[in-house]
Design a protein around this motif. Structure first.
Motif, PDB file in Angstrom:
ATOM      1  N   PHE A  15      55.621  35.997  24.693  1.00 58.59           N
ATOM      2  CA  PHE A  15      54.497  35.118  24.396  1.00 58.59           C
ATOM      3  C   PHE A  15      53.427  35.149  25.483  1.00 58.59           C
ATOM      4  O   PHE A  15      52.569  34.293  25.519  1.00 58.59           O
ATOM      5  N   ARG A  49      49.931  31.495  20.282  1.00 58.67           N
ATOM      6  CA  ARG A  49      50.928  32.426  20.846  1.00 58.67           C
ATOM      7  C   ARG A  49      52.017  32.843  19.858  1.00 58.67           C
ATOM      8  O   ARG A  49      52.740  33.807  20.120  1.00 58.67           O
ATOM      9  N   ASP A  78      54.925  35.968  18.329  1.00 54.78           N
ATOM     10  CA  ASP A  78      54.631  36.817  19.480  1.00 54.78           C
ATOM     11  C   ASP A  78      53.975  38.119  19.026  1.00 54.78           C
ATOM     12  O   ASP A  78      54.505  38.825  18.174  1.00 54.78           O
TER      13      ASP A  78
END
Length: 162
Positions: free
Chosen positions: A2, A115, A118
Motif C-alpha cells: 500500500f 490506497r 493495492d
C-alpha cells in the motif's frame, strides 16, 4: 504494501484501535466515554495516531489535522478540570471527543480509498466523486451525531451525561 513506510505502519496500527472503540461507544453510549477502560484505550490510540502523523505526513493539512486532534483530545479528556459548570463541561467533553473521532475517520476513509486495493485504488483523484461523497457522508454523520448528542445532553440536564 500500500506504499506505507514502517513508520506509517506504526502510525496506522497505533491509531487503528480507536476506530472500533469509537464506533462501539457511539453505539452503546451515544458518545465517547473518556472515564472508562475503553476511553483510556481510545485516548492512547488517538494520541499515538495524532502524534505520529507529524512524522509521516508530507501535507500541511495532515499537520493541521494532527494538531487539531491533539488539542481536541486534551480538551475533551481535561474538560472535567475546566473552571466551568458541570453542564458546560459535559458539552465541551462530548463535542470535543466527537470531533476527534471525525478527525480520525476523515483521513482513514480518504487513505483507504486512495490506497485500496493495492496497486489499483478505488480513487486516484482527490476530487473523485466517490471520495467527496464519502467525506461528505462523514460530515453529515458528524452534524447529525452532534445534534443528537446536544439534544441528549439538554434532555439529561448536561451533567447527567458526563
Amino acid at each position: 504494501m500500500f506504499g506505507i513506510s514502517p513508520l506509517g505502519w506504526a502510525h496506522t496500527l497505533g491509531s487503528l484501535p480507536a476506530i472500533p472503540i469509537a464506533l462501539y461507544m457511539f453505539a452503546r453510549h451515544g458518545r465517547i466515554t473518556p472515564h472508562s477502560k475503553l476511553g483510556a484505550v481510545y485516548f492512547v490510540s488517538m494520541f499515538i495516531g495524532a502524534a505520529t502523523v507529524f512524522l509521516v505526513t508530507r501535507d500541511p493539512v495532515g499537520y493541521g489535522l494532527g494538531a487539531a486532534t491533539l488539542l481536541l483530545l486534551f480538551v475533551g479528556y481535561g474538560a472535567n478540570r475546566l473552571p466551568a459548570s458541570a453542564k458546560a463541561k459535559a458539552y465541551v467533553e462530548t463535542i470535543s471527543l466527537s470531533l476527534t473521532a471525525f478527525l480520525l475517520f476523515l483521513p482513514t476513509v480518504t487513505e483507504v480509498l486512495r490506497r485500496v486495493p493495492d496497486g489499483h485504488p478505488f480513487v486516484t483523484d482527490p476530487h473523485a466523486p466517490l471520495l467527496l461523497g464519502a467525506q461528505g457522508g462523514l460530515l453529515i454523520a458528524l452534524l447529525v451525531g452532534l445534534t443528537l448528542q446536544v439534544a441528549r445532553l439538554r434532555r439529561l440536564g448536561g451533567a447527567g451525561a458526563a
